[in-house]
Scaffold this active site. Structure first.
Site, short mmCIF file in Angstrom:
data_model
loop_
_atom_site.label_atom_id
_atom_site.label_comp_id
_atom_site.label_asym_id
_atom_site.label_seq_id
_atom_site.Cartn_x
_atom_site.Cartn_y
_atom_site.Cartn_z
N ASP A 117 39.99 81.92 -44.15
CA ASP A 117 38.88 81.74 -43.23
C ASP A 117 38.43 83.02 -42.84
O ASP A 117 39.21 83.85 -41.96
CB ASP A 117 39.51 80.77 -41.72
CG ASP A 117 38.18 80.62 -41.26
OD1 ASP A 117 37.08 81.18 -41.25
OD2 ASP A 117 38.35 79.51 -40.38
N HIS A 119 29.96 108.55 -49.19
CA HIS A 119 29.15 107.22 -48.75
C HIS A 119 27.69 107.58 -49.38
O HIS A 119 27.07 106.63 -50.04
CB HIS A 119 28.98 106.90 -47.49
CG HIS A 119 30.02 105.91 -46.88
ND1 HIS A 119 30.17 104.41 -47.04
CD2 HIS A 119 31.25 106.12 -46.61
CE1 HIS A 119 31.15 103.98 -46.49
NE2 HIS A 119 32.07 104.80 -46.26
N LYS A 146 39.35 82.56 -33.38
CA LYS A 146 38.15 83.53 -33.98
C LYS A 146 37.36 84.10 -32.82
O LYS A 146 36.20 84.06 -32.63
CB LYS A 146 36.82 82.35 -34.53
CG LYS A 146 37.60 81.77 -35.66
CD LYS A 146 36.60 80.63 -36.32
CE LYS A 146 37.44 79.96 -37.56
NZ LYS A 146 38.25 79.07 -37.30
N GLU A 179 30.54 96.52 -49.98
CA GLU A 179 30.68 97.76 -49.60
C GLU A 179 31.04 99.00 -50.30
O GLU A 179 32.36 98.89 -50.82
CB GLU A 179 31.31 97.83 -48.01
CG GLU A 179 31.31 99.33 -47.43
CD GLU A 179 32.01 99.30 -46.20
OE1 GLU A 179 32.19 100.45 -45.64
OE2 GLU A 179 32.35 98.33 -45.60
#
Length: 544
Positions: A431, A529, A355, A223
């Site tokens: 993770d 951006h 998660k 990004e």
């Protein structure tokens, strides 16, 4: 009669059955052989007089019974020690490789049966050229998952698997790199069935002055603007004297789900676990499963006759999920002595919660709970962040607090904490899926000292990181950890490196929040951006 060790027993259970060539079941044959051996030995045991005359024995002087007994003795002895063996010798016999059915059915609950544990891998050499093996994989003659074991070469296995997939789907993987990677380093640890690796650029934001030390924070991302924006926030924090972090809690969780015949019986176990005098005994069982596992508390939730036990424990410098799971398994086995009617449904009952966004994690915390704060001078806000203190405070209330409440956010009272968390996680071998709860964050901004100073803080209750285990041993990820000075386990204070990494994550999130909120307050987000986060490569002018 000694029993087989658990790991060997499971491996044998998964192994293919031997051919049925024996006249009787093996257990019965062992008993018969043992009885024959003892009776023949007793018959042949000489008296004192016969013992002196043994050198003068001749076969022609023996009766048919004696010859039969000698034959029985020798046969039973050979059977017991050279054929199948006495049961207590069987654990040392080689274990056959697991079957495909075992691999399919036991992958989640019995890792010993997957062939990943080197103790149970039987070396095999698959003959033939690469072309022949590729064809064998396509035809199903050779399982793709067995290539590493049968070839003994992880790099070659990845190449053959890749080629087989390309031919099967009729498309190429030319853009996916395969060379210059250590496939042995991931075997049985990080990734199965590899066919290459994905390249991600790693940028560095900093220096970030945090707790009196400067850090250059590695961020793996695709990004545009993310690293640049975080870097600007680091500059604002450092030039204002730095940030300060505090660790509020440190404990990984695992919550098994069990079932009883009645809710009353489930409540009995709940009360038992919540009694302080019982925690010491349970902690002793739990802690002996690892050098670093230290049980802190057990909190229970009851739903009818189902009980969810949330174990919280310290795990040293490891993120600790496997460590906690092992300790929980030992405790469940211990509890079944007093609660034999307890039925274990799952080692994880989603009360952990791993998660997944959960109010329990947001309130109680999971992993490292960290608060990080800084005071930014008014002149720094104007010069570096290109906005003013009042605008930032107002925007934070409207966007991060009220806007998130309107959306029904669960731990999402921030601008983009998950951006920074995920980028650091990927760079340092964490993770990535645990960014779900690790990104729980509330960002607070207040004007202090008459509005001339901005006090900004991020409170993150669930940063789940480790500096050992998982992907932290891979060379690139280990290099990023080394950049931060937290590679491996802390020698002086176990757990110190993982806690330090958690504070760095929080500090980087603080920098990212500062910069993005400033860009929004100044109306610069779309402009930046459009400049840095758009690519015209592969796009025709009419599509722009």
């Amino acid at each position: 009669m000694a029993s087989l060790p658990a790991r060997t027993t499971r491996a044998r259970a998964c192994a293919p059955a031997p051919p049925n060539v024996l006249p009787l079941p093996m257990k019965l044959l062992n008993i018969v052989a043992w009885v024959v051996f003892m009776l023949s030995a007793y018959h042949l045991w000489p008296s004192t007089e016969r013992l002196h005359s043994i050198p003068h024995f001749h076969l022609k002087g023996l009766s048919v019974l004696d010859l039969s007994v000698i034959l029985a003795f020798v046969s039973s002895l050979l059977y017991l020690f050279c054929f199948f063996g006495i049961p207590f010798l069987q654990p040392d016999l080689p274990v056959p490789p697991p079957s495909d059915i075992c691999l399919a059915n036991m992958a989640e609950v019995e890792p010993e049966c997957t062939g990943m544990d080197e103790k149970f891998i039987v070396p095999e050499v698959l003959p033939g050229s690469d072309e022949e093996i590729v064809n064998a994989v396509i035809s199903g003659e050779v399982p793709s998952h067995a290539l590493e074991k049968q070839l003994g070469n992880s790099r070659r296995a990845a190449s053959i698997r890749r080629e087989a997939i390309q031919r099967t789907i009729g498309r190429t993987l030319d853009g996916l790199p395969i060379n210059n990677f250590d496939y042995d380093s991931i075997l049985g640890r990080c990734c199965e069935l590899p066919v290459g690796y994905v390249q991600l650029p790693v940028g560095v934001a900093g220096p970030l002055l945090l707790d009196g030390l400067e850090y250059y924070v590695p961020m793996a991302t695709t990004e545009g603007c993310l690293v640049a924006s975080t870097n600007r926030g680091c500059k604002a924090i450092t030039e204002s004297g730095g940030a300060i972090s505090t660790i509020l809690r440190d404990g990984m969780t695992r919550a098994p789900a069990v079932r009883f015949e009645t809710a009353a019986r489930a409540a009995q176990l709940k009360f038992f676990l919540e009694q302080p005098e019982n925690l010491e005994t349970i902690a002793h069982i739990f802690n002996r499963s690892s050098r670093y596992a230290r049980l802190q508390v057990i909190k229970c939730g009851l739903a009818g006759r189902y009980l969810y036990m949330r174990f919280v424990c310290g795990t040293g410098d490891a993120m600790g999920m496997n460590m906690v799971s092992k300790g929980v398994q030992d405790v469940l086995e211990f509890l079944q002595d007093d609660f034999p009617d307890m039925e274990v449904i799952s080692i994880s009952g989603n009360y952990c919660a791993d998660k997944k966004p959960a109010a329990l994690n947001w309130i109680e915390g999971r992993g490292k709970s960290v608060v990080c704060e800084a005071t930014i001078k008014e002149e720094i806000v104007k010069k570096v962040l290109k906005t003013d203190v009042a605008s930032l405070v107002e925007l934070n209330v409207i966007k991060n607090l009220a806007g998130s409440a309107m959306a029904g956010a669960m731990g999402g009272f921030n601008a983009h904490a998950s951006n920074i968390v995920t980028a650091i996680f990927i760079a340092t071998g964490q993770d990535p899926a645990q960014n779900v709860e690790s990104s729980h964050c509330i960002t607070m901004m207040e004007a202090v000292n008459g509005g001339r100073i901005l006090h900004v803080s991020v409170t993150m209750p669930c940063i789940e990181v480790g500096t050992v285990g998982g992907g932290t041993h891979l060379s690139a990820q280990a290099a990023c950890l080394d950049l931060l000075g937290v590679k491996g386990a802390s020698v002086d204070s176990p757990g110190a490196n993982a806690r330090r990494l958690a504070t760095i994550v929080a500090g980087a999130v603080l920098a990212g929040e500062l910069s993005l909120m400033s860009a929004l307050a100044a109306g610069q987000l779309v402009k930046s951006h459009m400049k840095y986060n758009r690519s015209s490569k592969g796009i025709s002018p009419k599509d722009i």
